[in-house]
Design a protein around this motif. Sequence first.
Motif: not given
Length: 211
Positions: A74-80, A114-129
Motif C-alpha cells: 500500500v505504501i509503495w504503491t501510494f507513493l510511487f 486506483a484509490a491513489g489515482a483518485v486522491l492524487w487527482g483531487v489533490a492536484a485539482f485543489a492545489v493547482q490554483p
Amino acid sequence: MTTQQQQPPQQPMYPTAPPWANPAPPPVKPAPPAYGTVTPWEAPYPQTGQLLVPYPEEMRNAARPTPPRWWPVVIWTFLFGILGAVSAARRANIARRGGNSTAPYWITWAATLAAGAVLWGVAAFAVQPVVLQQLEDGRTTQVEKNIRTDGALKGLIGVDATAVNCDPLSARDATGLRLYDCALTLDDGRTGTLVVEADKDSKWSVVRKKK
C-alpha cells in the motif's frame, strides 16, 4: 517266611470324559451392521488416515511458513504509483514459494493504485490554483521591483520611482502577457499611475493609450 506278591504296574487312568464328549463352543459371529451404517450408492469414500484432531483439514496449512505482510505494498504503491508492482511481485513470489496465495498482494496493489489515482487527482485539482496564484504573486512583485530598479522608468519620464504597487487587470493571455495597473511614488514626491504589460519573466513595457 512269607513272600509278597509283586503287584503288576498300574495303568494310567482315562479322564472321566473323552475329548469329544465336550466339544468347544462355536465362535461367536459379529452382529450384522445396523441399518444406516452402509455407505449410500455413489457417495464419496470416507477419508481415512487423518490426524486425530477436531478439524483435520486445518492441519494442511500448519507446516506452511507465514506469508509476507501485504501493507507495505500500500505504501509503495501510494507513493510511487505503478512502480509499487515491484513490491507486490516480490512479496507474491515469496508467498508462492511457501505454498501461500499470491492474490492478496496483487489485489492490494490494484486497489491502492486506483484509490491513489483518485486522491492524487483531487489533490492536484485543489492545489493547482493555489500554486498558480503563488507564481503570479511572485511575478507581480518582480514587476514592481523591475519598474523601480531597471532604469527604464527614468528613461521614459526622467525620474525614478521610490515605491511601486501593481494590481493585475486581466488574466495572462495566450502569448504570456498580462496587464497591470501600477501606482507610482516618484523621487520628487509626485504620484501617478501607469498601465504596463509584462511577460512571465516580469519584463515590462508601457501600454500606450489609444488616441
